[in-house]
Design a protein around this motif. Structure first.
Motif, PDB file in Angstrom:
ATOM      1  N   THR A  75       8.484  -3.694  -5.301  1.00  0.00           N
ATOM      2  CA  THR A  75       6.925  -4.415  -5.199  1.00  0.00           C
ATOM      3  C   THR A  75       6.782  -4.919  -3.828  1.00  0.00           C
ATOM      4  N   TRP A  76       6.046  -4.407  -2.994  1.00  0.00           N
ATOM      5  CA  TRP A  76       5.364  -5.077  -1.728  1.00  0.00           C
ATOM      6  C   TRP A  76       3.897  -5.304  -2.078  1.00  0.00           C
ATOM      7  N   ARG A  77       3.404  -6.377  -1.984  1.00  0.00           N
ATOM      8  CA  ARG A  77       1.996  -6.847  -1.894  1.00  0.00           C
ATOM      9  C   ARG A  77       1.662  -6.603  -0.601  1.00  0.00           C
ATOM     10  N   LEU A  78       0.415  -5.975  -0.202  1.00  0.00           N
ATOM     11  CA  LEU A  78      -0.140  -5.749   1.242  1.00  0.00           C
ATOM     12  C   LEU A  78      -1.228  -6.208   1.325  1.00  0.00           C
ATOM     13  N   PHE A  79      -1.487  -6.922   2.478  1.00  0.00           N
ATOM     14  CA  PHE A  79      -2.954  -7.691   2.603  1.00  0.00           C
ATOM     15  C   PHE A  79      -3.253  -7.480   4.099  1.00  0.00           C
ATOM     16  N   ALA A  80      -4.458  -6.970   4.579  1.00  0.00           N
ATOM     17  CA  ALA A  80      -4.752  -6.962   5.772  1.00  0.00           C
ATOM     18  C   ALA A  80      -5.647  -8.044   6.065  1.00  0.00           C
ATOM     19  N   PHE A  81      -5.353  -8.872   7.110  1.00  0.00           N
ATOM     20  CA  PHE A  81      -6.146 -10.184   7.179  1.00  0.00           C
ATOM     21  C   PHE A  81      -7.684 -10.229   7.552  1.00  0.00           C
ATOM     22  N   ASN A  82      -7.985  -9.097   8.629  1.00  0.00           N
ATOM     23  CA  ASN A  82      -9.460  -8.957   8.637  1.00  0.00           C
ATOM     24  C   ASN A  82     -10.117 -10.164   9.338  1.00  0.00           C
ATOM     25  N   HIS A  83      -9.453 -10.665  10.292  1.00  0.00           N
ATOM     26  CA  HIS A  83     -10.038 -11.892  11.157  1.00  0.00           C
ATOM     27  C   HIS A  83     -10.077 -12.968  10.220  1.00  0.00           C
ATOM     28  N   ARG A  84      -9.443 -13.205   8.997  1.00  0.00           N
ATOM     29  CA  ARG A  84      -9.360 -14.485   8.522  1.00  0.00           C
ATOM     30  C   ARG A  84      -8.274 -15.372   9.265  1.00  0.00           C
ATOM     31  N   SER A  85      -8.562 -16.531   9.368  1.00  0.00           N
ATOM     32  CA  SER A  85      -7.553 -17.431   9.974  1.00  0.00           C
ATOM     33  C   SER A  85      -6.857 -18.224   8.770  1.00  0.00           C
ATOM     34  N   GLU A  86      -7.256 -18.353   7.783  1.00  0.00           N
ATOM     35  CA  GLU A  86      -6.738 -18.953   6.449  1.00  0.00           C
ATOM     36  C   GLU A  86      -6.705 -18.362   5.246  1.00  0.00           C
ATOM     37  N   VAL A  87      -5.580 -17.972   4.550  1.00  0.00           N
ATOM     38  CA  VAL A  87      -5.590 -17.277   3.233  1.00  0.00           C
ATOM     39  C   VAL A  87      -4.563 -17.867   2.274  1.00  0.00           C
ATOM     40  N   CYS A  88      -5.272 -18.065   0.964  1.00  0.00           N
ATOM     41  CA  CYS A  88      -4.629 -18.754   0.162  1.00  0.00           C
ATOM     42  C   CYS A  88      -4.146 -17.540  -1.054  1.00  0.00           C
ATOM     43  N   PHE A  89      -2.942 -17.217  -1.119  1.00  0.00           N
ATOM     44  CA  PHE A  89      -2.576 -16.184  -2.138  1.00  0.00           C
ATOM     45  C   PHE A  89      -2.049 -16.864  -3.375  1.00  0.00           C
ATOM     46  N   CYS A  90      -2.836 -16.464  -4.317  1.00  0.00           N
ATOM     47  CA  CYS A  90      -2.633 -17.062  -5.868  1.00  0.00           C
ATOM     48  C   CYS A  90      -2.277 -15.954  -6.687  1.00  0.00           C
ATOM     49  N   ASP A  91      -0.847 -15.968  -6.755  1.00  0.00           N
ATOM     50  CA  ASP A  91      -0.170 -14.810  -7.405  1.00  0.00           C
ATOM     51  C   ASP A  91       0.613 -15.072  -8.740  1.00  0.00           C
ATOM     52  N   ALA A  92       1.086 -14.037  -9.453  1.00  0.00           N
ATOM     53  CA  ALA A  92       1.696 -14.081 -10.752  1.00  0.00           C
ATOM     54  C   ALA A  92       2.957 -13.160 -10.379  1.00  0.00           C
ATOM     55  N   TRP A  93       4.050 -13.391 -10.966  1.00  0.00           N
ATOM     56  CA  TRP A  93       5.167 -12.395 -11.109  1.00  0.00           C
ATOM     57  C   TRP A  93       4.964 -11.008 -11.483  1.00  0.00           C
ATOM     58  N   ALA A  94       5.343 -10.100 -10.698  1.00  0.00           N
ATOM     59  CA  ALA A  94       5.175  -8.849 -11.156  1.00  0.00           C
ATOM     60  C   ALA A  94       6.172  -7.965 -11.834  1.00  0.00           C
ATOM     61  N   ASP A  95       6.082  -7.769 -12.935  1.00  0.00           N
ATOM     62  CA  ASP A  95       7.247  -7.071 -13.711  1.00  0.00           C
ATOM     63  C   ASP A  95       7.009  -5.422 -13.840  1.00  0.00           C
ATOM     64  N   THR A  96       5.670  -5.209 -14.081  1.00  0.00           N
ATOM     65  CA  THR A  96       5.097  -3.688 -14.404  1.00  0.00           C
ATOM     66  C   THR A  96       4.445  -3.023 -13.069  1.00  0.00           C
ATOM     67  N   CYS A  97       5.677  -2.581 -12.361  1.00  0.00           N
ATOM     68  CA  CYS A  97       5.335  -1.984 -10.930  1.00  0.00           C
ATOM     69  C   CYS A  97       5.200  -0.350 -11.197  1.00  0.00           C
ATOM     70  N   LEU A  98       4.764   0.117 -10.112  1.00  0.00           N
ATOM     71  CA  LEU A  98       4.688   1.550 -10.138  1.00  0.00           C
ATOM     72  C   LEU A  98       5.993   1.999  -9.724  1.00  0.00           C
ATOM     73  N   GLY A  99       6.367   3.164 -10.393  1.00  0.00           N
ATOM     74  CA  GLY A  99       7.686   3.785 -10.034  1.00  0.00           C
ATOM     75  C   GLY A  99       7.741   4.260  -8.536  1.00  0.00           C
ATOM     76  N   GLN A 100       9.148   4.217  -8.025  1.00  0.00           N
ATOM     77  CA  GLN A 100       9.102   4.439  -6.530  1.00  0.00           C
ATOM     78  C   GLN A 100       8.917   5.777  -6.151  1.00  0.00           C
ATOM     79  N   ASN A 101       8.993   6.911  -7.258  1.00  0.00           N
ATOM     80  CA  ASN A 101       8.310   8.110  -6.787  1.00  0.00           C
ATOM     81  C   ASN A 101       6.700   8.288  -6.439  1.00  0.00           C
ATOM     82  N   TYR A 102       5.967   7.375  -6.962  1.00  0.00           N
ATOM     83  CA  TYR A 102       4.655   7.382  -6.705  1.00  0.00           C
ATOM     84  C   TYR A 102       4.125   6.829  -5.404  1.00  0.00           C
ATOM     85  N   HIS A 103       5.280   6.471  -4.689  1.00  0.00           N
ATOM     86  CA  HIS A 103       4.847   5.924  -3.300  1.00  0.00           C
ATOM     87  C   HIS A 103       5.709   6.943  -2.445  1.00  0.00           C
ATOM     88  N   ARG A 104       6.028   8.170  -2.795  1.00  0.00           N
ATOM     89  CA  ARG A 104       6.655   9.376  -1.884  1.00  0.00           C
ATOM     90  C   ARG A 104       5.352   9.996  -1.421  1.00  0.00           C
TER      91      ARG A 104
END
Length: 899
Positions: A75-104
């Protein structure tokens, strides 16, 4: 500076805490510990430079002493800042992720891209409050949506669910409000039918929760979720396997070319295929003769084969007008005339280079191509030039004043003719590169995986053998143990790999090779993946694969052999010998009464082969073709043990020694003991050792450098490369299955080569999902030919695999072939890739009238001429609407058309 704040709810035990793992703009991996007052609500703050563009991040749980306890796997979460100077990430633990082949690349850059006018709603990223979902695209007619406990979220009514919009290949977005984050929210993901919103599929488990989160008034707030908890159909696709040289169109010139490949891809897409698989397309030019038709004997692992140049791109040239008539003549032949077709392509290339090469060579794109490929192109162009100059690719026989691989530029500066020849070969590779990349782009645009083939070996007379000789062992020959297709085993003649030397720089030779092929393919077949576990090495003095040994392996000591209860003289049984009875038979069969006296010495009850004749290559040098030579070649194999190539005091049982005359002369007790030690050696003793060897090499080759991070092994920052598919046939160690599953590499499943012991025919419906199903490989007879070769086996298949009563038909009729094709399409395998011959076999009108010509390679023949060619043109195939409709219907009925 930008201020990033991270919140995650995770209840930990005492003395453990979450840790943020992140990378800013693809830079170094950073680790940031999160803090909490209650062991549940965790927070961290990170300051990054104002110019930072994006962050990739994940969470892991570590003990206070630094011990890694748990990771968000892949799992990698990706976020582009788009000129934001402050970002608050409100997350939950990730257990059900895409298999690695879907990122091939096969999925991320080909199959899953938006099509049919679907819009990417990038404007949603300007919203200050976002919910982002990372998951697979839904099936046609369905939409990802969110329903929750507030009026704004539909109050759990699916018809009021809020539809999410696609913002990336695997990302969907929904704008939220600040109140959603400040007051908290419960919600679930649903799949809704756009035509009937009340019909929805809900994710399973408890509600997702956004806890009330304190954030700066100026901060943007983001929640990123991974794959919804629901069972979705797994993606499955169908495709066709055909060698490049076998393609035929009205305009090709005696051999398939890259223009034909473009047409083949378009036909495949039109009938619903999701993949086209080729055999290797690298340059094999050693002699210019038909022997170079062997596509697995490359002289380069980077250069493309000049024979595949599509001359039609330059129809208006003088060179084309000179050579097109001969091309038309060669194109009418039923098979590839390799020598004439190759000569035609090279003659055209030389003429066209003189006609217009200077303009291309002066261009910026050509110079960029040379710069981008500077790690291999100079050595290749010099090798080709010296091969032409000295009329041999055997660099060992070149004159002493020939340049070494590290002396190219100085030598070229003194020899203008060499400089021009090198420039010609670079120019030719540039033309080939453009055409192959064009075909690859067509495949991606149409959602078709282009699958290549990465040979396990290289030619002994090749660029890597010349320039990187320290990476190979030349004292042996790579091959394969005996099987049903090659009773003497296979001897490919390739040098074997010096894995210890390759490991010193992280297997960079392999990594560069695969990275280069990503320009042309989105998936690849790992030829003889067993070679990464252990290679079958035949001593250079022998010909038959029977006399090989696995390298590396754990050979026996004499004491260990005797501990199995074997009482024979191990050292003596390493020397070829026969009994008096066998000698009498040999003299009768060869009609040579002097056989014993001329070639053997008497040692008690044994006739021992004289030392001068214990090498099969020496026998071929010393004796003319005939019965005596053949008999002695067989006698050389009359051993029960083979000394280890490195440690002479250690021994390998000869594979399949139970078929020798020597074995028949053993006592019953010794026979039983030998059977035990033989099976223990090949199927038990080395299992874990070979698995450990593979785990050193395979991940380094099939994953990017980032993916090998020793702690996380998260998704790499820059993609996972091509989809790896193994060719795992032959004498397969039990450990192979586990290694492939662990690394999510697709296995190869063939019904008539089942991997279960004692099973004659497998059931494609039992295939694992991570597999490629096929009826036959290029080394096997296609279905129709196999059916007619042995009535007993086709009768057994008729009863046991197809479950029919009565007598099997004498030939595999179109109906029988269609039944077998359907069975494979219905398999759970991710990919069902069938040979062109087996697809055409379902048509009573399009199938070849000569199935005996359709086998591409016969492994038992070391001098195979690879010249199989389609009996139809691609234009005729495209116009065969009835056949094409049938193929599309079969693929659709199997669930492999629209996923």
């Amino acid at each position: 500076m930008k201020t990033l704040t991270f919140h995650i709810d995770y209840h930990t035990r005492h003395n453990e805490h979450p840790e943020l793992v992140c990378s800013i703009d693809g830079g170094d991996i950073l680790y940031v510990a999160l803090q909490s007052n209650d062991q549940t609500h965790w927070t961290a703050t990170l300051q990054v430079a104002d110019q930072s563009q994006h962050i990739r991040y994940a969470y892991q749980i570590v003990a206070d002493d630094g011990t890694l306890l748990r990771v968000e796997t892949n799992t990698w979460r990706l976020f582009a800042f788009n000129h934001r100077s402050e970002v608050c990430f409100c997350d939950a633990w990730a257990d059900t992720c895409l298999g690695q082949n879907y990122h091939r690349a096969a999925f991320e850059q080909c199959l899953m891209l938006p099509r049919g006018g679907e819009k990417m709603h990038l404007e949603l990223f300007t919203s200050p409050y976002l919910l982002l979902l990372h998951t697979l695209p839904p099936a046609n007619g369905m939409k990802w949506a969110v329903v929750g406990n507030t009026p704004n979220m539909g109050e759990w009514q699916p018809q009021q669910a809020r539809i999410m919009q696609r913002t990336d290949t695997y990302e969907w977005a929904l704008p939220l409000t600040r109140e959603d984050f400040e007051q908290g929210l419960e919600y679930k993901y649903v799949l809704v039918d756009v035509k009937d919103p009340a019909h929805a599929q809900w994710e399973e488990g408890g509600n997702r929760i956004i806890s009330p989160t304190p954030c700066s008034p100026n901060a943007s707030i983001v929640r990123q979720d991974e794959r919804p908890r629901m069972s979705l159909p797994q993606w499955r696709g169908a495709g066709c396997v055909i060698p490049m040289f076998s393609l035929r169109s009205k305009g090709s010139m005696g051999i398939g070319d890259f223009g034909d490949l473009d047409t083949m891809i378009r036909w495949g897409a039109d009938v619903g295929m999701k993949a086209i698989q080729l055999l290797p397309i690298n340059d094999t030019t050693r002699t210019g003769s038909w022997h170079d038709s062997y596509p697995y004997n490359g002289i380069s692992v980077f250069a493309l084969h000049p024979a595949y140049l599509d001359l039609r791109e330059w129809r208006g040239s003088k060179a084309y007008k000179v050579y097109s008539a001969l091309g038309t003549e060669l194109n009418a032949l039923p098979e590839v005339d390799y020598e004439r077709a190759f000569k035609l392509k090279m003659d055209f290339a030389h003429a066209f280079y003189k006609e217009g090469g200077a303009k291309v060579v002066a261009s910026a794109p050509f110079k960029k191509f040379c710069d981008d490929n500077a790690h291999w192109l100079p050595a290749y162009t010099t090798f080709c030039t010296l091969r032409d100059t000295y009329h041999t690719a055997d660099f060992r026989s070149w004159p002493d004043d020939a340049p070494k691989a590290g002396e190219l530029e100085a030598y070229t500066a003194k020899h203008p003719d060499v400089a021009d020849s090198r420039l010609f070969y670079a120019w030719l590779q540039y033309l080939l590169h453009r055409q192959m990349q064009r075909a690859h782009n067509t495949a991606r645009e149409l959602g078709v995986i282009l699958k290549g083939d990465i040979p396990i070996g290289i030619s002994r007379d090749s660029v890597p053998a010349w320039a990187d000789g320290h990476l190979f062992h030349f004292d042996g020959q790579a091959g394969a143990p005996p099987d049903d297709f090659a009773v003497h085993g296979q001897n490919w003649g390739f040098p074997t790999y010096n894995w210890e030397a390759m490991a010193q720089d992280g297997y960079q030779w392999w990594r560069s090779r695969l990275k280069h092929m990503e320009q042309y393919f989105d998936a690849y077949r790992i030829d003889h993946v067993l070679g990464f576990f252990r290679i079958w090495e035949v001593p250079s003095q022998h010909i038959y694969g029977l006399l090989g040994q696995f390298r590396p392996a754990l050979p026996y000591t004499e004491a260990e052999i005797h501990n199995f209860g074997f009482g024979g003289d191990v050292q003596a049984l390493c020397v070829p010998r026969v009994t008096a009875g066998t000698m009498q038979k040999l003299m009768t069969d060869t009609e040579n009464a002097k056989l014993a006296a001329d070639y053997f010495t008497k040692d008690g009850e044994w006739y021992v082969l004289k030392e001068a004749y214990r090498s099969q290559r020496a026998i071929c040098r010393l004796l003319p073709e005939g019965k005596t030579r053949q008999a002695l070649l067989q006698v050389v194999c009359e051993v029960l043990f083979i000394r280890d190539a490195t440690h002479a005091h250690l021994f390998h049982p000869r594979v399949g020694a139970q078929r020798t005359w020597l074995f028949g002369a053993l006592s019953e007790a010794d026979c039983q003991a030998f059977n035990h030690l033989h099976d223990h050696f090949f199927y038990e003793r080395n299992n874990q050792f070979w698995a450990d060897e593979a785990m050193k090499k395979v991940p380094a080759v099939t994953q990017s450098a980032d993916a090998q991070h020793p702690v996380l092994q998260l998704y790499p920052l820059n993609g996972n490369g091509m989809l790896p598919c193994a060719e795992d046939l032959g004498m397969v160690p039990a450990s192979v299955k586990g290694v492939l599953e662990r690394l999510e590499i697709l296995s190869l499943e063939i019904q008539r080569m089942p991997k279960a012991y004692g099973v004659r025919f497998g059931n494609p419906l039992d295939n694992p999902y991570l597999s490629v199903a096929t009826i036959a490989t290029h080394d096997m007879p296609p279905l129709r030919l196999w059916w007619q070769q042995n009535g007993e086996q086709s009768q057994a298949f008729w009863h046991e695999a197809l479950h029919h009563n009565g007598e099997a038909p004498a030939e595999a009729t179109p109906e029988v072939c269609e039944e077998v094709v359907k069975l494979h399409l219905q398999s759970p395998s991710m990919l069902c890739l069938l040979g062109w011959q087996d697809w055409l076999a379902i048509s009573p009108t399009l199938r070849s009238k000569h199935p005996e010509t359709e086998q591409i390679n016969v492994p038992a023949n070391p001098d195979q001429y690879w010249q199989y060619r389609m009996h139809l043109t691609l234009e005729e195939l495209i116009q065969a609407t009835g056949f094409n409709d049938k193929v599309r219907a079969l693929i659709a009925a199997s669930g492999r058309l629209d996923n």
